[in-house]
Scaffold this active site. Structure first.
Site, mmCIF file in Angstrom:
data_model
loop_
_atom_site.group_PDB
_atom_site.id
_atom_site.type_symbol
_atom_site.label_atom_id
_atom_site.label_comp_id
_atom_site.label_asym_id
_atom_site.label_seq_id
_atom_site.Cartn_x
_atom_site.Cartn_y
_atom_site.Cartn_z
ATOM 1 N N CYS A 40 43.200 42.837 34.349
ATOM 2 C CA CYS A 40 43.924 41.935 34.894
ATOM 3 C C CYS A 40 45.293 42.658 35.548
ATOM 4 C CB CYS A 40 44.395 40.943 33.764
ATOM 5 S SG CYS A 40 45.914 40.153 33.874
ATOM 6 N N CYS A 85 48.357 42.070 34.078
ATOM 7 C CA CYS A 85 48.477 42.507 32.552
ATOM 8 C C CYS A 85 49.076 43.963 32.734
ATOM 9 C CB CYS A 85 47.201 42.443 31.819
ATOM 10 S SG CYS A 85 46.695 40.592 31.715
#
Length: 108
Positions: free
Chosen positions: A33, A36
């Site tokens: 991600c 992230c």
């Protein structure tokens, strides 16, 4: 994740922090991600700045799908602050250090 102050949270140890008397910041994330990965350094800085006042942990949603389901994680990154078995607040997305700091300071 190499920061010694950031705890890897799993279904085996999660309740120790969720039910603890010290607030815990929980970052739900995944290595693939992009947002992230952008949030990662912010989480590391928070773990240093709030050392002793706030536990900081990360839940890899790919490795801990039960925890992701329990918290109804639909998007990542999602960050919760929990204490005494209660969710104090939640923030979604890659946010700046200042935004994360404001979020935490309002809750603890």
């Amino acid at each position: 994740m190499s920061n010694k102050n950031v705890i890897t949270l799993t279904k085996e140890n999660f309740n120790d922090y969720f039910n603890g008397d010290k607030p815990t910041l929980v970052d739900f994330w995944a290595p693939w991600c992009g947002p992230c990965r952008m949030l990662g350094p912010v989480i590391d800085e928070i773990s240093e700045a709030y050392l002793g006042r706030l536990n900081v942990g990360k839940v890899n949603v790919d490795e801990q799908p039960e925890l992701a389901a329990q918290f109804k994680i639909m998007t990542i990154p999602t960050v919760y602050v929990v204490k005494d078995g209660e969710i104090l607040g939640r923030i979604n997305g890659a946010v700046s250090y200042e935004q994360m700091e404001d979020f935490i300071d309002e809750l603890i």
